[in-house]
Scaffold this motif. Structure first.
Motif, PDB file in Angstrom:
ATOM      1  N   ALA A 213       0.818  -1.232   0.000  1.00 12.84           N
ATOM      2  CA  ALA A 213       0.000   0.000   0.000  1.00 12.84           C
ATOM      3  C   ALA A 213       0.845   1.273   0.000  1.00 12.84           C
ATOM      4  O   ALA A 213       0.421   2.303  -0.510  1.00 12.84           O
ATOM      5  CB  ALA A 213      -0.937  -0.005   1.194  1.00 12.84           C
ATOM      6  N   LYS A 237      -7.001  -3.169   1.433  1.00 13.00           N
ATOM      7  CA  LYS A 237      -5.601  -3.390   1.067  1.00 13.00           C
ATOM      8  C   LYS A 237      -4.715  -2.241   1.547  1.00 13.00           C
ATOM      9  O   LYS A 237      -3.517  -2.227   1.304  1.00 13.00           O
ATOM     10  CB  LYS A 237      -5.463  -3.525  -0.455  1.00 13.00           C
ATOM     11  CG  LYS A 237      -6.148  -4.751  -1.031  1.00 13.00           C
ATOM     12  CD  LYS A 237      -5.289  -5.979  -0.789  1.00 13.00           C
ATOM     13  CE  LYS A 237      -5.934  -7.216  -1.416  1.00 13.00           C
ATOM     14  NZ  LYS A 237      -5.181  -8.431  -1.015  1.00 13.00           N
ATOM     15  N   GLY A 238      -5.347  -1.269   2.164  1.00 11.92           N
ATOM     16  CA  GLY A 238      -4.574  -0.147   2.706  1.00 11.92           C
ATOM     17  C   GLY A 238      -4.484   1.055   1.787  1.00 11.92           C
ATOM     18  O   GLY A 238      -3.817   2.041   2.108  1.00 11.92           O
ATOM     19  N   LEU A 239      -5.153   1.014   0.644  1.00  8.76           N
ATOM     20  CA  LEU A 239      -5.098   2.174  -0.261  1.00  8.76           C
ATOM     21  C   LEU A 239      -6.101   3.229   0.184  1.00  8.76           C
ATOM     22  O   LEU A 239      -7.180   2.911   0.674  1.00  8.76           O
ATOM     23  CB  LEU A 239      -5.410   1.753  -1.698  1.00  8.76           C
ATOM     24  CG  LEU A 239      -4.407   0.818  -2.387  1.00  8.76           C
ATOM     25  CD1 LEU A 239      -4.780   0.633  -3.838  1.00  8.76           C
ATOM     26  CD2 LEU A 239      -2.990   1.368  -2.287  1.00  8.76           C
TER      27      LEU A 239
END
Lengths: 288, 343
Positions: A213, A237-239
């Motif tokens: 990310a 996913k952390g984006l």
């Protein structure tokens, strides 16, 4: 090679003639699906188009009309310009009747573009659906030609059915490439159709991906519904919205931020877009 | 700037008509529209007490015009010098709004700019504003302070003519025989008249006074139901956008002429249902209330953010023309009340 062909300015070269198209010759026409064709054009005055991946052109056929079409080829491929066009309205129907050697009018390039400068060194997750692959192809070509500038590159593409898959030979090439990863999926396969790839929505392809990310930029181009569900898979996913780039479809008419048709709240899709980071538009009601 | 006096306007208009096309107000029913001045005609000049019904935008950004031709790309049709008489402060403000859009760097609209440069602007003071005028709500005045070449103020025994630009100064110098020095009493009378009109305008609109800055009010109205309520009486005739002096949406379409193809530029309206519909059928503003809201947001919020000015000049034409009975002032007041409650 990458830097030399990309123009620095974003202004439409018009000499004050904002609405006058320049004439182009159709070099070739390739049938992609039942409803999509790829047109390769060159300017009759021999000048380069000056386009960047993500921008669009106003295509006009004299006496018929004008419509905004995304650029499908990267300037790194040469002075020609390719447009992947779906038969959807008056202009695009007429365009599908044209043959190699015919003339066509163009204005542009217009609008913002995929900022490949700021993507340098990053991993790219390039997600497209349907004819969203048309503008995405320009970016993919650019990335292929300047491959060293970027980290890992993952292409995800979804179409309705095997018959709707665009740019099949290129997809095959990307799938077989050891420089990037590419997965294709279709929503449904009717019985009797040969298909040896994924079946199901494009969102299914995201969870298994290994995403860093901190250094990933995701680019999404597709129908409005896709943005909603794809981003829901990207957040875990952390984006964040800053890492996600979208290209929006609106009715660009003048292309120069005046006529008002393409506005999304305070933004003109033709000059402030069509490429936005998600944080620019996520809070705007009806933008996505 | 030069300020002079004349006891009658006719010689001044004749002087204009000799050099250029001149458009003057003419009463048609209860409203004024513009008509071309015929030099040497006996018809008396109708000095308009308020703005005309049609807008100055029609001179600069016509309903429909040739935007490009192919083959044989031609320069825009030769546009001759022209003068417009009787514009009001609200009209001048509307021209300033359109200038922002069509003079924008990178995307200068040659068609508009050519007309703008060929226009001689003669404004005049309002002295009997309509019940629908609300310019004072947005800082407008009954008389122009800038944006004109010449301004005419009617006083008891004649007219005070003030230059507002070099072009105006030049006209006065060239035609000095028509003018005399301004009597001090006339100036006093003009100023008193202006104060009186201003008072009347403010009086007319006292109940519509907003509780905060209009941008702040409209910006906070994203979730207001007022737009949907208003849309119930709207028949989507789009008259409000056509008659609005600052609305500038347009459409480009292609036609075939006898020996060339042409691209035409024609007024359009954001109130129209399929205005923003894309070829695939998606429509980002399907609901009429959303389109009305978008128009308000554009006028009072987005345009302010982009160009630093409000897009509504308070001329009141939209409320005069609306067959559904929508009153912009009432809608704004409603939003203002909602804003106050929220705070």
């Amino acid at each position: 090679m990458c830097n030399s062909v990309v123009p620095k300015t974003n202004a439409h070269e018009c000499d004050g003639k904002l609405y006058l198209p320049f004439q182009c010759k159709i070099e070739s026409v390739q049938e992609l699906t039942r409803t999509e064709k790829l047109f390769r054009l060159s300017r009759k005055d021999g000048k380069p188009f000056g386009h960047k991946p993500g921008q669009f052109m106003q295509v006009s056929i004299t006496g018929i009309g004008e419509a905004p079409i995304s650029v499908s080829s990267s300037p790194t491929r040469g002075d020609y310009l390719e447009l992947g066009v779906r038969k959807a309205g008056t202009l695009t129907n007429a365009m599908h009747e044209l043959k190699s050697g015919d003339e066509i009018g163009l204005r542009g390039p217009f609008g913002t573009f995929f900022d490949t400068e700021s993507m340098k060194g990053k991993d790219l997750l390039l997600i497209s659906g349907g004819c969203g692959l048309a503008p995405m192809r320009a970016l993919i070509q650019y990335v292929e030609d300047c491959r060293k500038d970027f980290g890992n590159v993952t292409i995800l593409y979804g179409a309705k059915s095997p018959a709707d898959v665009l740019y099949q030979s290129e997809l095959e090439q990307w799938q077989n490439s050891d420089k990037l990863s590419c997965q294709v999926t279709v929503d449904t396969v009717s019985s009797g159709t040969c298909w040896d790839s994924n079946v199901g929505l494009i969102t299914k392809l995201i969870p298994p991906l290994d995403i860093n990310a901190d250094k990933t930029v995701a680019v999404i181009v597709g129908p409005p519904i896709m943005y909603k569900f794809v981003t829901l898979e990207l957040y875990p996913k952390g984006l964040s919205d800053k890492d996600i780039i979208v290209s929006l479809e609106r009715y660009m008419k003048c292309g120069v931020g005046k006529c008002g048709h393409c506005t999304i709240d305070h933004l003109y899709c033709c000059t402030d877009g069509p490429v936005f980071t998600l944080d620019q538009v996520a809070s705007l009601k009806g933008a996505i | 700037m030069k300020t002079v006096f004349t006891s009658e306007l006719k010689p001044l208009l004749e002087a204009f008509a000799e050099q250029t096309e001149l458009y003057v107000p003419k009463k048609s029913g209860e409203y004024y529209t513009y008509t071309k001045y015929k030099a040497g005609s006996d018809e008396p000049l109708e000095f308009n007490n308020i703005r005309t019904c049609t807008t100055v935008k029609e001179f600069l950004f016509p309903v429909c015009e040739l935007a490009a031709t192919y083959p044989e790309p031609t320069e825009p049709k030769e546009i001759r010098q022209f003068a417009v008489f009787g514009l009001k402060d609200c009209d001048l403000h509307s021209m300033a709004v359109l200038d922002k859009v069509f003079f924008e760097e990178d995307f200068r609209d040659a068609l508009y700019i050519k007309r703008r440069e060929k226009m001689f602007t003669i404004s005049s003071d309002c002295f009997d504003p309509a019940e629908t005028c609300f310019c004072t709500l947005f800082g407008g005045k009954s008389f122009a302070e800038k944006g004109f070449d010449l301004n005419v103020s009617k006083v008891q025994d004649g007219f005070i003519i003030e230059a507002g630009s070099e072009k105006g100064e030049e006209f006065i110098s060239k035609n000095s025989g028509l003018f005399s020095e301004v009597p001090a009493a006339a100036l006093t009378q003009r100023d008193e008249g202006r104060v009186e009109t201003e008072k009347q305008l403010k009086q007319n609109n006292v109940k519509y006074k907003l509780d905060a800055d209009v941008k702040e009010i409209v910006e906070s109205s994203q979730d207001s139901e007022a737009y949907d309520t208003d849309s119930q009486s709207c028949v989507e005739c789009q008259a409000c956008t056509r008659i609005c002096p600052t609305c500038h949406c347009f459409y480009l379409y292609d036609t075939k002429q006898s020996d060339y193809f042409s691209k035409m530029k024609m007024w359009d309206s954001c109130i129209r249902c399929s205005y923003a519909t894309v070829a695939g059928g998606e429509n980002p503003r399907k609901v009429l209330g959303d389109r009305i809201k978008h128009r308000f947001m554009h006028k009072f919020v987005y345009f302010m953010d982009r160009y630093g000015t409000n897009m509504c000049v308070g001329c009141g034409r939209c409320l005069e023309t609306c067959i559904g009975g929508t009153d912009t002032r009432e809608l704004l007041k409603k939003l203002s009340d909602e804003f106050k409650t929220k705070k």
